[in-house]
Design a protein around this motif. Sequence first.
Motif, PDB file in Angstrom:
ATOM      1  N   ILE A  41      24.867  48.611  42.000  1.00 53.08           N
ATOM      2  CA  ILE A  41      25.294  47.419  41.806  1.00 53.08           C
ATOM      3  C   ILE A  41      26.771  47.478  42.055  1.00 53.08           C
ATOM      4  CG2 ILE A  41      26.022  45.801  39.912  1.00 53.08           C
ATOM      5  CD1 ILE A  41      23.300  46.450  38.435  1.00 53.08           C
ATOM      6  N   ILE A  42      27.202  46.617  42.910  1.00 56.67           N
ATOM      7  CA  ILE A  42      28.456  46.343  43.134  1.00 56.67           C
ATOM      8  C   ILE A  42      29.234  45.164  42.451  1.00 56.67           C
ATOM      9  CG2 ILE A  42      29.971  45.445  45.256  1.00 56.67           C
ATOM     10  CD1 ILE A  42      27.551  45.758  47.140  1.00 56.67           C
ATOM     11  N   VAL A  43      30.463  45.684  41.992  1.00 56.67           N
ATOM     12  CA  VAL A  43      31.198  44.968  41.201  1.00 56.67           C
ATOM     13  C   VAL A  43      32.454  44.524  41.950  1.00 56.67           C
ATOM     14  CG1 VAL A  43      32.495  44.692  38.805  1.00 56.67           C
ATOM     15  CG2 VAL A  43      30.559  46.286  39.010  1.00 56.67           C
ATOM     16  N   THR A  44      32.562  43.008  42.237  1.00 59.45           N
ATOM     17  CA  THR A  44      33.468  42.682  43.025  1.00 59.45           C
ATOM     18  C   THR A  44      34.093  41.250  42.462  1.00 59.45           C
ATOM     19  OG1 THR A  44      34.035  42.149  45.502  1.00 59.45           O
ATOM     20  CG2 THR A  44      31.757  41.414  44.604  1.00 59.45           C
ATOM     21  N   ASN A  45      35.061  40.778  43.174  1.00 58.75           N
ATOM     22  CA  ASN A  45      35.878  39.561  42.947  1.00 58.75           C
ATOM     23  C   ASN A  45      35.458  38.753  44.044  1.00 58.75           C
ATOM     24  OD1 ASN A  45      38.309  41.509  41.830  1.00 58.75           O
ATOM     25  ND2 ASN A  45      36.983  40.562  40.496  1.00 58.75           N
ATOM     26  N   PRO A  46      35.323  37.415  43.914  1.00 64.06           N
ATOM     27  CA  PRO A  46      34.980  36.348  44.792  1.00 64.06           C
ATOM     28  C   PRO A  46      36.061  36.101  45.783  1.00 64.06           C
ATOM     29  CG  PRO A  46      35.384  35.233  42.878  1.00 64.06           C
ATOM     30  CD  PRO A  46      35.624  36.724  42.474  1.00 64.06           C
ATOM     31  N   GLU A  47      36.833  37.141  46.392  1.00 62.89           N
ATOM     32  CA  GLU A  47      37.641  36.926  47.668  1.00 62.89           C
ATOM     33  C   GLU A  47      37.407  37.783  48.635  1.00 62.89           C
ATOM     34  OE1 GLU A  47      41.020  40.133  45.900  1.00 62.89           O
ATOM     35  OE2 GLU A  47      41.018  38.152  44.683  1.00 62.89           O
ATOM     36  N   ILE A  48      37.981  37.441  49.856  1.00 67.32           N
ATOM     37  CA  ILE A  48      37.392  37.990  51.082  1.00 67.32           C
ATOM     38  C   ILE A  48      37.815  39.263  51.012  1.00 67.32           C
ATOM     39  CG2 ILE A  48      39.570  37.187  52.454  1.00 67.32           C
ATOM     40  CD1 ILE A  48      35.896  37.358  53.582  1.00 67.32           C
ATOM     41  N   LEU A  76      29.809  39.356  40.305  1.00 62.58           N
ATOM     42  CA  LEU A  76      31.051  38.694  40.488  1.00 62.58           C
ATOM     43  C   LEU A  76      32.000  38.437  39.443  1.00 62.58           C
ATOM     44  CD1 LEU A  76      30.156  35.947  43.245  1.00 62.58           C
ATOM     45  CD2 LEU A  76      30.634  38.030  43.665  1.00 62.58           C
ATOM     46  N   ASN A  77      32.944  39.077  39.371  1.00 67.09           N
ATOM     47  CA  ASN A  77      33.864  39.283  38.178  1.00 67.09           C
ATOM     48  C   ASN A  77      34.794  38.672  38.342  1.00 67.09           C
ATOM     49  OD1 ASN A  77      34.164  40.191  35.555  1.00 67.09           O
ATOM     50  ND2 ASN A  77      35.286  42.114  36.243  1.00 67.09           N
ATOM     51  N   ARG A  78      35.695  37.897  37.345  1.00 65.20           N
ATOM     52  CA  ARG A  78      36.822  37.171  37.207  1.00 65.20           C
ATOM     53  C   ARG A  78      37.000  35.893  38.077  1.00 65.20           C
ATOM     54  NH1 ARG A  78      41.976  41.009  37.052  1.00 65.20           N
ATOM     55  NH2 ARG A  78      42.684  39.112  36.071  1.00 65.20           N
ATOM     56  N   VAL A  79      35.658  35.473  38.034  1.00 62.16           N
ATOM     57  CA  VAL A  79      35.451  33.813  39.041  1.00 62.16           C
ATOM     58  C   VAL A  79      36.249  32.737  38.038  1.00 62.16           C
ATOM     59  CG1 VAL A  79      33.758  32.459  39.427  1.00 62.16           C
ATOM     60  CG2 VAL A  79      33.093  35.035  39.408  1.00 62.16           C
ATOM     61  N   THR A  80      36.875  31.948  38.833  1.00 58.92           N
ATOM     62  CA  THR A  80      37.646  30.945  38.189  1.00 58.92           C
ATOM     63  C   THR A  80      37.136  29.709  38.770  1.00 58.92           C
ATOM     64  OG1 THR A  80      39.467  31.050  40.169  1.00 58.92           O
ATOM     65  CG2 THR A  80      39.802  32.393  38.032  1.00 58.92           C
ATOM     66  N   ILE A 104      30.771  36.408  36.295  1.00 59.97           N
ATOM     67  CA  ILE A 104      31.481  36.579  34.973  1.00 59.97           C
ATOM     68  C   ILE A 104      32.803  35.863  35.156  1.00 59.97           C
ATOM     69  CG2 ILE A 104      32.469  38.356  33.568  1.00 59.97           C
ATOM     70  CD1 ILE A 104      30.670  40.336  34.600  1.00 59.97           C
ATOM     71  N   PRO A 105      33.037  34.926  34.204  1.00 61.23           N
ATOM     72  CA  PRO A 105      34.048  34.195  34.565  1.00 61.23           C
ATOM     73  C   PRO A 105      35.416  34.858  34.021  1.00 61.23           C
ATOM     74  CG  PRO A 105      33.011  33.294  32.488  1.00 61.23           C
ATOM     75  CD  PRO A 105      32.213  34.346  33.122  1.00 61.23           C
ATOM     76  N   GLU A 106      36.319  34.442  34.570  1.00 62.14           N
ATOM     77  CA  GLU A 106      37.630  34.789  34.268  1.00 62.14           C
ATOM     78  C   GLU A 106      38.136  34.460  32.729  1.00 62.14           C
ATOM     79  OE1 GLU A 106      40.788  36.876  34.279  1.00 62.14           O
ATOM     80  OE2 GLU A 106      40.797  36.261  36.175  1.00 62.14           O
ATOM     81  N   ASP A 107      38.346  35.291  31.977  1.00 65.18           N
ATOM     82  CA  ASP A 107      38.167  35.061  30.383  1.00 65.18           C
ATOM     83  C   ASP A 107      39.270  35.787  29.880  1.00 65.18           C
ATOM     84  OD1 ASP A 107      37.688  34.685  27.659  1.00 65.18           O
ATOM     85  OD2 ASP A 107      35.400  35.000  28.044  1.00 65.18           O
ATOM     86  N   PRO A 108      40.157  35.066  28.937  1.00 61.96           N
ATOM     87  CA  PRO A 108      41.523  35.657  28.216  1.00 61.96           C
ATOM     88  C   PRO A 108      40.786  36.616  27.015  1.00 61.96           C
ATOM     89  CG  PRO A 108      41.179  33.429  27.713  1.00 61.96           C
ATOM     90  CD  PRO A 108      40.255  33.539  28.871  1.00 61.96           C
ATOM     91  N   GLU A 109      39.828  36.431  26.709  1.00 60.31           N
ATOM     92  CA  GLU A 109      39.114  37.435  25.724  1.00 60.31           C
ATOM     93  C   GLU A 109      38.901  38.675  26.179  1.00 60.31           C
ATOM     94  OE1 GLU A 109      38.797  36.625  22.500  1.00 60.31           O
ATOM     95  OE2 GLU A 109      39.613  34.504  22.981  1.00 60.31           O
ATOM     96  N   SER A 147      32.196  34.611  23.527  1.00 55.53           N
ATOM     97  CA  SER A 147      32.992  34.195  24.734  1.00 55.53           C
ATOM     98  C   SER A 147      32.286  34.078  26.137  1.00 55.53           C
ATOM     99  CB  SER A 147      34.102  35.216  24.847  1.00 55.53           C
ATOM    100  OG  SER A 147      33.628  36.612  25.323  1.00 55.53           O
ATOM    101  N   PRO A 148      32.662  33.110  26.913  1.00 54.61           N
ATOM    102  CA  PRO A 148      31.780  32.993  28.216  1.00 54.61           C
ATOM    103  C   PRO A 148      31.494  34.326  29.142  1.00 54.61           C
ATOM    104  CG  PRO A 148      33.624  31.227  28.102  1.00 54.61           C
ATOM    105  CD  PRO A 148      33.922  32.527  26.870  1.00 54.61           C
ATOM    106  N   ALA A 149      32.473  35.380  29.154  1.00 51.70           N
ATOM    107  CA  ALA A 149      32.417  36.717  29.903  1.00 51.70           C
ATOM    108  C   ALA A 149      31.200  37.530  29.080  1.00 51.70           C
ATOM    109  CB  ALA A 149      33.440  37.325  29.998  1.00 51.70           C
ATOM    110  N   ALA A 150      31.415  37.525  27.762  1.00 49.93           N
ATOM    111  CA  ALA A 150      30.227  38.140  27.097  1.00 49.93           C
ATOM    112  C   ALA A 150      29.130  37.708  27.171  1.00 49.93           C
ATOM    113  CB  ALA A 150      30.705  38.411  25.535  1.00 49.93           C
ATOM    114  N   ILE A 151      28.818  36.642  27.247  1.00 52.78           N
ATOM    115  CA  ILE A 151      27.532  35.940  27.425  1.00 52.78           C
ATOM    116  C   ILE A 151      27.014  36.109  28.656  1.00 52.78           C
ATOM    117  CG2 ILE A 151      26.390  33.567  27.708  1.00 52.78           C
ATOM    118  CD1 ILE A 151      28.024  32.475  25.352  1.00 52.78           C
TER     119      ILE A 151
END
Length: 259
Positions: A138-145, A170-174, A197-202, A220-224
């Motif tokens: 499983i690749i863990v990445t961010n939505p940037e090129i 997709l982690n830290r999605v804004t 997984i959304p960007e989440d201050p929690e 929290s949104p990321a936990a869900i």
Amino acid sequence: MEGRSIVFASGKGGTGKTTTVANLGVALAQFGKEVILLDADITMANLSLVLGMEDIPITLHDVLAGEAELKDAIYEGPAGVKVIPGGLSLEKIKKAKPERLRQLIREIGQMADFVLIDAPAGLEMTSVTALLIGKELIIVTNPEISAITDSLKTKLIAEKLGTLPLGAILNRVTNEKTELTQEEIEAILEVPVLTMIPEDPEVKRASAYGVPLVIKNPTSPAAIAIKQLAAKLAGIKWEAPEPESPIKRVFKALFGGKR
């Protein structure tokens, strides 16, 4: 019966991979699965820190150096998840032999339903070794090129090694306009996006306390998003709870959750 061994990799650092692996493992344990988390980052081991497990006497490094038995390097973490932490001692890092990981993973696979392997970022020898020991990727990445480009390299190498890519997190999605869309990422990587997984201050707050997010703030949104993926991997149905209102969060902060 041998459990599923899934290696989590990213082409570059800073994607939030280790935090994601830790929380996903705890979530699977909360669903009643036997889970072992293996920190395969020989030089920058951080998994135990994310789980609030510091000052571990015997680590994977001791086992890889032939100075300890595997059973002595397995610890119980939050929610009953089992953890094989990496060491932070430079002396132990020098002695560790990464090639022994392949032999160890066979033993570990007999002990759990899921073995989640936190691979080092990048494509150094230790990273490739970690890709080799997992049956699935499983690749863990961010939505940037730049992150997606590096993830594609990781995926292609894993395929050549015979490791099956399951998909990407997709982690830290804004959802900013500069981010790549899910469709664009799936077209580049040629694997499905398993969760966003959304960007989440929690997440940072939980890390500051050394408590996994899925325990510290499970609504929290990321936990869900993490719990939804855990349920999917475990093959169970799970209904996400309603997120707490800001007012309710203030009351919990003031009065410790008492009604």
